[in-house]
Enzyme design. Sequence first.
Site, short mmCIF file in Angstrom:
data_model
loop_
_atom_site.label_atom_id
_atom_site.label_comp_id
_atom_site.label_asym_id
_atom_site.label_seq_id
_atom_site.Cartn_x
_atom_site.Cartn_y
_atom_site.Cartn_z
N ASP A 55 -11.79 2.64 4.00
CA ASP A 55 -12.03 1.20 3.99
C ASP A 55 -13.54 0.88 4.00
OD1 ASP A 55 -10.15 -0.75 3.88
OD2 ASP A 55 -9.85 -0.93 6.03
N LYS A 115 0.84 -1.21 0.00
CA LYS A 115 0.00 0.00 0.00
C LYS A 115 0.87 1.25 0.00
CE LYS A 115 -3.82 -2.40 2.19
NZ LYS A 115 -4.38 -2.95 3.41
N GLN A 135 -5.28 -1.91 9.60
CA GLN A 135 -5.13 -3.23 8.98
C GLN A 135 -5.78 -4.31 9.84
OE1 GLN A 135 -3.76 -3.60 5.93
NE2 GLN A 135 -3.97 -5.82 5.92
#
Length: 296
Positions: free
Chosen positions: A126, A59, A103
């Site tokens: 997200d 990322k 994460q």
Amino acid sequence: MPSEPHQTVVVDGLALSREIRARLAEAVARHVQDGRRPPSLAVVLVGDDRASAAYIKGKRRACERVGMNSVEHRLEASATEADVIETVEGLNRDEAVDGILVQIPLPDGIDPNRVAEAIDPAKDVDGLHPLNAGRLLLGQPGWVACTPLGIMKILEHHRIPLEGANAVVIGRSAIVGKPISLLLQRAHATVTMCHSRTRDLAAICREADVLVAAVGVPRLVKADWIKPGAAVIDVGVSVIEGELVGDVDTDGARGIASIVTPHRRGVGPMTITMLLQNTLGAYECAGRPRPRIASS
Ligand code: GUN
């Protein structure tokens, strides 16, 4: 009678990603040329899960390549839920941060839902905050999880007809199964959501024009579960004896499916690309009351 074998297209998620990332890089460059700071993504990693560390490295590199800023916050595996939430709240207040991603998986004892709820919905690239998840459910504009967005881009790129199509989704996670089901339904597919308690999964899959497997059960979907001409999207990633294996018998799908995503260079690069797209969107929306991007 057996049908004719299909010319199966193996999806090149990397090539499609490169096309989209080139456009994102141009947009970032225009902002910078106009004297603004680049968009910035903050990634929070708790603990030392090796797969997660590899993902966030990917990322960071992707951000840098399109000219975005990326900041990493690493917390020890012993960090508490309160520590993680405090980190997130600091990033919420930081005006130089546009997107926040925590994460997952998180270590035992940290509730991912409470962490997601702590993220400012405007920075929730997200799509895991209940407000964004609820907006998706209601068909309102909001941030949508990146893997489902990437899948929709793949289907669009390959001109897979969705209106009236039978779509079968295996897996009901908050990050893939539920949102992709809603996006497919929004695109007028008839969606069946399957999971570990589903009876006769094989028979349901055989009716699927679009089949999305996102459960993490290696090679669950056999070749004879696939309807000839179906679009097959394999989200699962497992490692078996050092080999990367998906939820679908991808080799067996060749000659049956219209398209199939490979384990490498399939859905994965598209997930990161959609994260960049959402981050740019959050940056461009900063200071406005609602996110602009509505769907794929
Ligand atoms: N872990 C694996 N994929 C993802 C993702 O898309 N978002 C987050 N937050 N964690 C992940």
